[in-house]
Scaffold this motif. Structure first.
Motif, PDB file in Angstrom:
ATOM      1  N   LEU A 223      50.837  26.517 -30.212  1.00 59.49           N
ATOM      2  CA  LEU A 223      50.850  27.710 -29.375  1.00 59.49           C
ATOM      3  C   LEU A 223      49.580  28.515 -29.630  1.00 59.49           C
ATOM      4  O   LEU A 223      49.312  28.919 -30.761  1.00 59.49           O
ATOM      5  CB  LEU A 223      52.091  28.557 -29.692  1.00 59.49           C
ATOM      6  CG  LEU A 223      52.276  29.821 -28.870  1.00 59.49           C
ATOM      7  CD1 LEU A 223      52.419  29.480 -27.398  1.00 59.49           C
ATOM      8  CD2 LEU A 223      53.481  30.580 -29.356  1.00 59.49           C
ATOM      9  N   ASP A 224      48.794  28.709 -28.589  1.00 61.63           N
ATOM     10  CA  ASP A 224      47.561  29.476 -28.697  1.00 61.63           C
ATOM     11  C   ASP A 224      47.766  30.801 -27.973  1.00 61.63           C
ATOM     12  O   ASP A 224      47.822  30.845 -26.746  1.00 61.63           O
ATOM     13  CB  ASP A 224      46.402  28.678 -28.092  1.00 61.63           C
ATOM     14  CG  ASP A 224      45.055  29.223 -28.491  1.00 61.63           C
ATOM     15  OD1 ASP A 224      44.996  30.182 -29.282  1.00 61.63           O
ATOM     16  OD2 ASP A 224      44.044  28.685 -28.010  1.00 61.63           O
ATOM     17  N   ILE A 225      47.894  31.874 -28.732  1.00 58.73           N
ATOM     18  CA  ILE A 225      48.236  33.181 -28.159  1.00 58.73           C
ATOM     19  C   ILE A 225      47.077  33.788 -27.371  1.00 58.73           C
ATOM     20  O   ILE A 225      47.267  34.348 -26.318  1.00 58.73           O
ATOM     21  CB  ILE A 225      48.711  34.144 -29.273  1.00 58.73           C
ATOM     22  CG1 ILE A 225      49.996  33.614 -29.907  1.00 58.73           C
ATOM     23  CG2 ILE A 225      48.911  35.550 -28.750  1.00 58.73           C
ATOM     24  CD1 ILE A 225      51.191  33.583 -28.983  1.00 58.73           C
ATOM     25  N   LYS A 226      45.865  33.741 -27.862  1.00 58.51           N
ATOM     26  CA  LYS A 226      44.662  34.264 -27.198  1.00 58.51           C
ATOM     27  C   LYS A 226      44.809  35.710 -26.710  1.00 58.51           C
ATOM     28  O   LYS A 226      44.824  35.975 -25.505  1.00 58.51           O
ATOM     29  CB  LYS A 226      44.258  33.391 -26.016  1.00 58.51           C
ATOM     30  CG  LYS A 226      43.762  32.026 -26.382  1.00 58.51           C
ATOM     31  CD  LYS A 226      43.290  31.283 -25.146  1.00 58.51           C
ATOM     32  CE  LYS A 226      42.903  29.857 -25.498  1.00 58.51           C
ATOM     33  NZ  LYS A 226      42.589  29.070 -24.328  1.00 58.51           N
ATOM     34  N   PRO A 227      44.912  36.670 -27.605  1.00 56.32           N
ATOM     35  CA  PRO A 227      44.985  38.067 -27.159  1.00 56.32           C
ATOM     36  C   PRO A 227      43.677  38.494 -26.503  1.00 56.32           C
ATOM     37  O   PRO A 227      42.595  38.080 -26.928  1.00 56.32           O
ATOM     38  CB  PRO A 227      45.244  38.847 -28.448  1.00 56.32           C
ATOM     39  CG  PRO A 227      44.824  37.954 -29.546  1.00 56.32           C
ATOM     40  CD  PRO A 227      44.929  36.548 -29.054  1.00 56.32           C
TER      41      PRO A 227
ATOM     42  N   ILE B 165      48.595  39.963 -23.914  1.00 61.50           N
ATOM     43  CA  ILE B 165      48.928  38.557 -24.089  1.00 61.50           C
ATOM     44  C   ILE B 165      49.820  38.214 -22.911  1.00 61.50           C
ATOM     45  O   ILE B 165      50.884  38.814 -22.749  1.00 61.50           O
ATOM     46  CB  ILE B 165      49.651  38.299 -25.424  1.00 61.50           C
ATOM     47  CG1 ILE B 165      48.753  38.716 -26.587  1.00 61.50           C
ATOM     48  CG2 ILE B 165      50.084  36.846 -25.531  1.00 61.50           C
ATOM     49  CD1 ILE B 165      49.456  38.777 -27.917  1.00 61.50           C
TER      50      ILE B 165
ATOM     51  N   SER C 153      51.408  35.154 -20.216  1.00 59.63           N
ATOM     52  CA  SER C 153      51.694  33.759 -19.910  1.00 59.63           C
ATOM     53  C   SER C 153      51.154  33.418 -18.526  1.00 59.63           C
ATOM     54  O   SER C 153      51.253  34.216 -17.593  1.00 59.63           O
ATOM     55  CB  SER C 153      53.205  33.521 -19.946  1.00 59.63           C
ATOM     56  OG  SER C 153      53.500  32.165 -19.742  1.00 59.63           O
TER      57      SER C 153
ATOM     58  N   GLU D  23      48.590  28.106 -19.184  1.00 57.37           N
ATOM     59  CA  GLU D  23      48.798  28.363 -20.610  1.00 57.37           C
ATOM     60  C   GLU D  23      50.073  29.180 -20.803  1.00 57.37           C
ATOM     61  O   GLU D  23      50.026  30.398 -20.946  1.00 57.37           O
ATOM     62  CB  GLU D  23      47.598  29.106 -21.192  1.00 57.37           C
ATOM     63  CG  GLU D  23      46.325  28.297 -21.178  1.00 57.37           C
ATOM     64  CD  GLU D  23      45.159  29.020 -21.833  1.00 57.37           C
ATOM     65  OE1 GLU D  23      45.361  30.083 -22.461  1.00 57.37           O
ATOM     66  OE2 GLU D  23      44.031  28.525 -21.706  1.00 57.37           O
TER      67      GLU D  23
ATOM     68  N   LYS E 192      53.170  31.011 -22.413  1.00 53.58           N
ATOM     69  CA  LYS E 192      53.431  31.688 -23.684  1.00 53.58           C
ATOM     70  C   LYS E 192      54.874  32.181 -23.677  1.00 53.58           C
ATOM     71  O   LYS E 192      55.417  32.477 -22.615  1.00 53.58           O
ATOM     72  CB  LYS E 192      52.463  32.842 -23.882  1.00 53.58           C
ATOM     73  CG  LYS E 192      51.020  32.347 -23.989  1.00 53.58           C
ATOM     74  CD  LYS E 192      50.041  33.459 -24.106  1.00 53.58           C
ATOM     75  CE  LYS E 192      48.626  32.973 -24.196  1.00 53.58           C
ATOM     76  NZ  LYS E 192      48.146  32.176 -23.100  1.00 53.58           N
TER      77      LYS E 192
ATOM     78  N   ASN F  29      55.132  38.042 -22.852  1.00 50.24           N
ATOM     79  CA  ASN F  29      53.998  38.839 -22.384  1.00 50.24           C
ATOM     80  C   ASN F  29      54.022  40.141 -23.175  1.00 50.24           C
ATOM     81  O   ASN F  29      55.097  40.725 -23.363  1.00 50.24           O
ATOM     82  CB  ASN F  29      54.094  39.174 -20.901  1.00 50.24           C
ATOM     83  CG  ASN F  29      53.943  37.968 -20.005  1.00 50.24           C
ATOM     84  OD1 ASN F  29      53.574  36.880 -20.443  1.00 50.24           O
ATOM     85  ND2 ASN F  29      54.237  38.149 -18.732  1.00 50.24           N
TER      86      ASN F  29
ATOM     87  N   THR G 169      57.060  43.103 -31.527  1.00 50.03           N
ATOM     88  CA  THR G 169      57.637  41.763 -31.563  1.00 50.03           C
ATOM     89  C   THR G 169      58.810  41.698 -32.531  1.00 50.03           C
ATOM     90  O   THR G 169      59.820  41.041 -32.243  1.00 50.03           O
ATOM     91  CB  THR G 169      56.567  40.698 -31.910  1.00 50.03           C
ATOM     92  OG1 THR G 169      55.873  41.093 -33.097  1.00 50.03           O
ATOM     93  CG2 THR G 169      55.582  40.529 -30.771  1.00 50.03           C
TER      94      THR G 169
ATOM     95  N   LEU H 201      54.491  39.095 -34.554  1.00 47.34           N
ATOM     96  CA  LEU H 201      53.127  38.639 -34.297  1.00 47.34           C
ATOM     97  C   LEU H 201      52.176  39.564 -35.037  1.00 47.34           C
ATOM     98  O   LEU H 201      52.203  40.781 -34.839  1.00 47.34           O
ATOM     99  CB  LEU H 201      52.824  38.665 -32.795  1.00 47.34           C
ATOM    100  CG  LEU H 201      51.395  38.341 -32.386  1.00 47.34           C
ATOM    101  CD1 LEU H 201      51.014  36.921 -32.794  1.00 47.34           C
ATOM    102  CD2 LEU H 201      51.209  38.533 -30.895  1.00 47.34           C
TER     103      LEU H 201
END
Length: 145
Positions: free
Chosen positions: A28-32, A56, A58, A62, A64, A67, A110, A118
Motif C-alpha cells: 500500500l503506497d499512501i502518497k500524501p 490522501i 483513493s 491507486e 486506498k 480518504n 485515523t 497513520l
C-alpha cells in the motif's frame, strides 16, 4: 525579522472509509499530497495565516482504504520583515512549526476511526521542494478581509 506564534486551529479535518479490497501481498503506497497557503490580513500586515494541508485520496488507478483531508492553520504575528528573503525564511520556519500539528491530527484522526494510526514521516528539513531552491519561492497573494 521577528515572529510570534499566536495559535493553531483545525480548519478542515475529514476521513472517509473506502470499501477497497486489497490483496495481502500488495504494498500500500499512501502518497500524501501536501499544500500550503500564506495569507495576510487586510489592515493588519503583521497578522499572517499559514494553512498547511495534507490530502490522501483513493483513485481507480491507486486505490486506498481511506480518504483523508486535513488543514491546520497557524496564526503568526510578524514584524520587521525587510526583504523577500526574510519573508521566505518566515514561511519556511512557520511551515516547520505547523507540520507537527498536522502530523498529530492525521494520526489522531485515523486512530479515532478505529484503524491503524497513520503516522506521517518526521521531517526535519524543508517540506516543499521550492523551499530548497532559493530562487523558486512565492507567497500567495490572497488577502483576508
Amino acid at each position: 525579522m521577528k515572529y510570534e506564534f499566536k495559535g493553531i486551529t483545525g480548519e478542515e479535518i475529514s476521513f472517509k472509509l473506502n470499501r477497497v479490497r486489497l490483496n495481502p501481498e500488495d504494498k500500500l503506497d499512501i502518497k500524501p499530497q501536501f499544500s500550503r497557503q500564506v495569507r495576510k490580513v487586510n489592515g493588519n500586515d503583521k497578522l499572517n495565516f499559514l494553512a498547511l494541508s495534507v490530502k490522501i485520496e483513493s483513485t481507480e488507478e491507486e486505490p486506498k482504504p481511506f480518504n483523508i483531508f486535513v488543514t491546520m492553520v497557524g496564526v503568526f504575528e510578524v514584524e520587521d520583515v525587510k526583504n523577500d528573503a526574510e519573508e521566505r525564511r518566515f514561511v519556511i520556519e512557520a511551515t516547520k512549526l505547523v507540520y507537527p500539528y498536522l502530523r498529530a491530527a492525521v494520526t489522531n484522526l485515523t486512530a479515532s476511526a478505529y484503524i491503524a494510526p497513520l503516522n506521517l514521516p518526521v521531517i526535519s528539513g524543508p517540506i516543499f521542494p521550492e523551499d530548497r531552491d532559493q530562487y523558486a519561492f512565492s507567497v500567495g497573494g490572497d488577502n483576508l478581509n
